[in-house]
Design an enzyme around this catalytic site. Structure first.
Site, PDB file in Angstrom:
ATOM      1  N   GLY A  68     -16.732   1.575  -4.585  1.00  0.00           N
ATOM      2  CA  GLY A  68     -17.485   2.826  -4.735  1.00  0.00           C
ATOM      3  C   GLY A  68     -18.767   2.683  -5.528  1.00  0.00           C
ATOM      4  O   GLY A  68     -19.583   3.609  -5.569  1.00  0.00           O
ATOM      5  N   LEU A  69     -18.982   1.506  -6.143  1.00  0.00           N
ATOM      6  CA  LEU A  69     -20.186   1.297  -6.936  1.00  0.00           C
ATOM      7  C   LEU A  69     -21.444   1.548  -6.114  1.00  0.00           C
ATOM      8  O   LEU A  69     -22.382   2.220  -6.574  1.00  0.00           O
ATOM      9  CB  LEU A  69     -20.205  -0.135  -7.487  1.00  0.00           C
ATOM     10  CG  LEU A  69     -21.507  -0.577  -8.171  1.00  0.00           C
ATOM     11  CD1 LEU A  69     -21.687   0.152  -9.495  1.00  0.00           C
ATOM     12  CD2 LEU A  69     -21.530  -2.081  -8.375  1.00  0.00           C
ATOM     13  N   LEU A  70     -21.482   1.029  -4.884  1.00  0.00           N
ATOM     14  CA  LEU A  70     -22.698   1.094  -4.073  1.00  0.00           C
ATOM     15  C   LEU A  70     -22.960   2.479  -3.485  1.00  0.00           C
ATOM     16  O   LEU A  70     -24.013   2.706  -2.893  1.00  0.00           O
ATOM     17  CB  LEU A  70     -22.638   0.050  -2.956  1.00  0.00           C
ATOM     18  CG  LEU A  70     -22.556  -1.402  -3.437  1.00  0.00           C
ATOM     19  CD1 LEU A  70     -22.404  -2.360  -2.264  1.00  0.00           C
ATOM     20  CD2 LEU A  70     -23.779  -1.771  -4.265  1.00  0.00           C
ATOM     21  N   PRO A 114     -16.419  -3.417   0.890  1.00  0.00           N
ATOM     22  CA  PRO A 114     -17.841  -3.534   1.240  1.00  0.00           C
ATOM     23  C   PRO A 114     -18.747  -2.626   0.425  1.00  0.00           C
ATOM     24  O   PRO A 114     -19.953  -2.839   0.382  1.00  0.00           O
ATOM     25  CB  PRO A 114     -17.864  -3.149   2.724  1.00  0.00           C
ATOM     26  CG  PRO A 114     -16.688  -2.252   2.897  1.00  0.00           C
ATOM     27  CD  PRO A 114     -15.629  -2.813   1.985  1.00  0.00           C
ATOM     28  N   LEU A 115     -18.146  -1.641  -0.257  1.00  0.00           N
ATOM     29  CA  LEU A 115     -18.918  -0.750  -1.127  1.00  0.00           C
ATOM     30  C   LEU A 115     -18.608  -1.014  -2.595  1.00  0.00           C
ATOM     31  O   LEU A 115     -18.950  -0.204  -3.463  1.00  0.00           O
ATOM     32  CB  LEU A 115     -18.627   0.716  -0.780  1.00  0.00           C
ATOM     33  CG  LEU A 115     -18.988   1.117   0.657  1.00  0.00           C
ATOM     34  CD1 LEU A 115     -18.562   2.551   0.927  1.00  0.00           C
ATOM     35  CD2 LEU A 115     -20.482   0.951   0.910  1.00  0.00           C
ATOM     36  N   ALA A 116     -17.961  -2.149  -2.867  1.00  0.00           N
ATOM     37  CA  ALA A 116     -17.683  -2.587  -4.248  1.00  0.00           C
ATOM     38  C   ALA A 116     -16.937  -1.526  -5.044  1.00  0.00           C
ATOM     39  O   ALA A 116     -17.318  -1.162  -6.154  1.00  0.00           O
ATOM     40  CB  ALA A 116     -18.974  -2.983  -4.953  1.00  0.00           C
ATOM     41  N   TYR A 158       0.836  -1.198   0.000  1.00  0.00           N
ATOM     42  CA  TYR A 158       0.000   0.000   0.000  1.00  0.00           C
ATOM     43  C   TYR A 158       0.872   1.248   0.000  1.00  0.00           C
ATOM     44  O   TYR A 158       1.720   1.436   0.881  1.00  0.00           O
ATOM     45  CB  TYR A 158      -0.933   0.015   1.217  1.00  0.00           C
ATOM     46  CG  TYR A 158      -2.014  -1.044   1.197  1.00  0.00           C
ATOM     47  CD1 TYR A 158      -2.362  -1.714   0.015  1.00  0.00           C
ATOM     48  CD2 TYR A 158      -2.691  -1.394   2.355  1.00  0.00           C
ATOM     49  CE1 TYR A 158      -3.346  -2.691   0.001  1.00  0.00           C
ATOM     50  CE2 TYR A 158      -3.686  -2.369   2.346  1.00  0.00           C
ATOM     51  CZ  TYR A 158      -3.996  -3.013   1.170  1.00  0.00           C
ATOM     52  OH  TYR A 158      -4.974  -3.979   1.158  1.00  0.00           O
TER      53      TYR A 158
END
Length: 347
Positions: free
Chosen positions: A215-217, A211-213, A57
């Site tokens: 940023g998709l979700l 958990p938000l894919a 990272y």
């Protein structure tokens, strides 16, 4: 924020969210040093104790920044770090992969960047397809005995390899694996086929990333904003993912909250029903992002909202699961339904 033990094989207590530090760095696309400091302080103030990082990272800078922020209170926190890859321009065979050599070298470098003499959980970031499991498990055990890591886990490994490792470590008398890391969200539920049932069966804690894919979700790609999926021709990907986002936005409107809160509230409810700990990684790039994620801790969706989200995001489990379900539904012993009454042992 609530706390739980990481799986059934350890007393290691982790916070309800794990703070992902992939954006801890000075690069233009990262949080910046001041931003990382504010995110860290806000997370800790909310009760967060657990941090996820990796040697790759921000080309190692994320570990350095996290180590500086942990400071003298390092023992108050749980640090999960990973190895396997490199950001070096020229990759040499001896610097990547899962081997004992790479594991020890990478750990020593991570400890130096983090400014500590141990990490709480150490994992290979990805399987290399080469290193035998006995080598991995023996090296983990040596590092635990040396006090350089407290626990070991596996990230992005297939279920059959994790299950084999879990059984092998148990039968050999070595320190057990305590957890795994995998992607999981409303938009990506593939882990339900094998990984999550396997983790429950073997008592492994699960750290869930994206958990938000990507940023998709959040709905940001529909608003024309940029993000990790912007390089794709179609950020939503397919009809199912479009239906999932439609459902998330509809529930957000019905409940008067935002799509981020809806997606994370759904995940928290799934985790509450699991037979082992399931902890999402939230990886904010700005303090405002973190505030939105923390808001989700107080959101409770109604049963019909969960049903709507479940229906839109459902995946086909495929064989043999669908065949077994059909057999159980229609009886697998002629005209008799075997599961329609109390269990009576045969003597």
């Amino acid at each position: 924020m609530r706390y739980q033990t990481f799986g059934r094989h350890s007393g290691l207590r982790v916070s309800e969210y794990v703070l992902g530090t992939a954006n801890f760095g000075s690069a233009p696309t990262a949080a910046g040093l001041a931003g990382a400091k504010e995110i860290f302080r806000s997370f800790v103030a909310a009760g967060g104790t657990t941090f996820d990082v990796s040697n790759i990272y921000q080309d190692g800078e994320a570990e350095t920044v996290l180590g500086e922020l942990l400071g003298r209170e390092r023992d108050d926190y749980v640090v999960i770090t990973k190895y396997s890859g490199t950001r070096a321009a020229q990759v040499r065979p001896g610097t990547t992969g899962n081997s004992r050599k790479t594991m020890i070298r990478s750990l020593e470098e991570s400890l130096r960047r983090l400014g500590t003499d141990y990490v709480d959980v150490f994992m290979p970031h990805f399987p290399d397809g080469v290193t035998p499991l006995p080598e991995l498990l023996a090296a983990f055990d040596d590092l635990i005995r040396a006090g350089k890591i407290r626990y070991a886990g596996l990230s992005n490994f297939p279920a059959w390899r994790v299950a084999g490792a879990a059984v092998r470590s148990e039968l050999s008398g070595r320190n057990p694996l305590i957890g795994i890391q995998t992607e999981y969200s409303l938009a990506e539920r593939s882990a339900e086929r094998e990984l999550l049932p396997m983790a429950e069966a073997h008592g492994l804690g699960v750290v869930l990333y994206s958990p938000l894919a990507g940023g998709l979700l959040t709905g940001k790609y529909r608003r024309g904003e940029q993000g990790r999926l912007s390089a794709r021709p179609d950020a939503e990907g397919d009809e199912r993912r479009t239906a999932v986002l439609d459902a998330v936005l509809a529930v957000a409107e019905e409940t008067g909250t935002g799509p981020v809160q809806v997606a994370l509230a759904w995940l928290r409810e799934r985790a509450a029903r699991a037979g082992t700990s399931m902890t999402p990684i939230v990886g904010p790039r700005t303090p405002a992002h973190l505030a939105t994620y923390l808001d989700a801790l107080t959101v409770e969706l109604a049963p019909h909202h969960h049903e709507k989200l479940d229906a839109a995001s459902a995946i086909r489990l495929g064989a043999p699961y669908e065949d077994v379900s059909a057999a159980l539904a229609h009886g697998i012993d002629g005209d008799r339904t075997l599961l329609d009454g109390p269990f009576v042992p045969v003597v």
